[in-house]
Design an enzyme around this catalytic site. Structure first.
Site, PDB file in Angstrom:
ATOM      1  N   ASP A  76       4.470  28.941 -44.729  1.00 24.94           N
ATOM      2  CA  ASP A  76       4.495  29.371 -46.125  1.00 24.94           C
ATOM      3  C   ASP A  76       3.555  30.570 -46.267  1.00 24.94           C
ATOM      4  O   ASP A  76       3.042  31.096 -45.279  1.00 24.94           O
ATOM      5  CB  ASP A  76       4.134  28.219 -47.067  1.00 24.94           C
ATOM      6  CG  ASP A  76       2.688  27.764 -46.953  1.00 24.94           C
ATOM      7  OD1 ASP A  76       1.919  28.293 -46.111  1.00 24.94           O
ATOM      8  OD2 ASP A  76       2.303  26.856 -47.721  1.00 24.94           O
ATOM      9  N   CYS A 129       0.839  26.021 -42.519  1.00 27.26           N
ATOM     10  CA  CYS A 129       0.595  26.191 -43.952  1.00 27.26           C
ATOM     11  C   CYS A 129      -0.921  26.213 -44.128  1.00 27.26           C
ATOM     12  O   CYS A 129      -1.651  26.256 -43.144  1.00 27.26           O
ATOM     13  CB  CYS A 129       1.294  25.134 -44.809  1.00 27.26           C
ATOM     14  SG  CYS A 129       0.661  23.468 -44.740  1.00 27.26           S
ATOM     15  N   HIS A 178       2.745  11.807 -24.593  1.00 27.27           N
ATOM     16  CA  HIS A 178       2.876  10.384 -24.914  1.00 27.27           C
ATOM     17  C   HIS A 178       3.897  10.096 -26.004  1.00 27.27           C
ATOM     18  O   HIS A 178       4.464   9.007 -26.032  1.00 27.27           O
ATOM     19  CB  HIS A 178       1.528   9.808 -25.362  1.00 27.27           C
ATOM     20  CG  HIS A 178       0.499   9.793 -24.285  1.00 27.27           C
ATOM     21  ND1 HIS A 178      -0.664   9.072 -24.388  1.00 27.27           N
ATOM     22  CD2 HIS A 178       0.434  10.412 -23.077  1.00 27.27           C
ATOM     23  CE1 HIS A 178      -1.397   9.243 -23.304  1.00 27.27           C
ATOM     24  NE2 HIS A 178      -0.759  10.058 -22.496  1.00 27.27           N
ATOM     25  N   ARG A 234       5.726   2.787 -20.663  1.00 27.34           N
ATOM     26  CA  ARG A 234       5.107   2.472 -21.949  1.00 27.34           C
ATOM     27  C   ARG A 234       5.356   3.566 -22.985  1.00 27.34           C
ATOM     28  O   ARG A 234       5.531   3.285 -24.162  1.00 27.34           O
ATOM     29  CB  ARG A 234       3.617   2.190 -21.806  1.00 27.34           C
ATOM     30  CG  ARG A 234       2.810   3.376 -21.336  1.00 27.34           C
ATOM     31  CD  ARG A 234       1.368   2.987 -21.040  1.00 27.34           C
ATOM     32  NE  ARG A 234       0.724   4.079 -20.342  1.00 27.34           N
ATOM     33  CZ  ARG A 234      -0.463   4.540 -20.629  1.00 27.34           C
ATOM     34  NH1 ARG A 234      -1.178   3.982 -21.592  1.00 27.34           N
ATOM     35  NH2 ARG A 234      -0.976   5.534 -19.954  1.00 27.34           N
TER      36      ARG A 234
END
EC number: 5.3.1.6
Length: 156
Positions: A8, A65, A98, A134
Site C-alpha cells: 500500500d 504495508c 517448517h 512432522r
C-alpha cells in the site's frame, strides 16, 4: 524465481527498494502496486498478490504495508496463502522450512531496507522440508482447517 510483490502507500517506498534488490538478484518480479505514495487500501494489494500465487503466475509473494499487520490479515483470508510477518531472519526462513510459508510480510514503519534485504534473502533461500514427516503432518492439518472454514461467513 518468479515473485509477486505488492504494497500500500505506506509500504510503497520499501517495496520499491525490495523490487530493485530482487531485480539485481535476477529474480522475475511481478509488481502489483502501489505505484506511488498516494493513499491506498492494503487489502487490494494483498488480494492481488494472493490471486497471482493462486493462479500459479508466481512461486512466492512479498507484501509490505506500514506495520505489516493489515496485509498479513488480508492475505491469509485467501485459500492456499500462508503469509507471515517476519522481522527477523530466523522466522523468515523457518516459516518456509517448517510451515511452507509462501508470502513474506514486512512492516515498512518497523524495519529499513538493509534488514528487509536480509529477510527477503532468508525467505527466498529457504525450502519446505517436505521429507520431514512432522512438518508435512502439521501442514496437512493446517490445510484441513483451511478446507473446513474457507467459505464460511466471517463473524465479528
Amino acid at each position: 524465481m518468479k515473485l509477486a510483490i505488492g504494497a500500500d502507500h505506506a509500504g510503497f517506498p520499501l517495496k520499491e527498494e525490495i523490487r530493485g534488490y530482487l531485480e539485481r538478484l535476477e529474480h522475475e518480479v511481478i509488481d502489483l502496486g502501489a505505484y506511488n505514495a498516494e493513499p491506498s487500501d492494503y487489502a487490494d494489494f494483498a488480494e492481488a498478490v494472493g490471486r497471482t500465487l493462486i493462479a500459479g503466475r508466481a512461486q512466492r509473494g512479498i507484501l509490505v504495508c506500514g506495520s505489516g499487520v493489515g496485509v498479513n490479515v488480508a492475505a491469509n483470508k485467501m485459500p492456499g496463502i500462508r503469509a507471515c510477518m517476519c522481522h527477523d531472519t530466523y522466522s523468515a526462513h523457518q516459516g518456509v522450512e517448517h510451515d511452507d510459508m509462501n508470502v513474506l510480510v514486512l512492516g515498512a514503519r518497523i524495519i529499513g531496507p538493509a534488514l528487509a534485504f536480509e529477510l527477503v534473502s532468508s525467505f527466498l533461500n529457504a525450502h519446505f522440508q517436505k521429507h520431514e514427516e512432522r512438518f508435512v503432518r502439521r501442514l496437512n492439518k493446517v490445510l484441513a482447517i483451511e478446507a473446513r472454514y474457507m467459505g464460511e461467513t466471517a463473524r465479528h
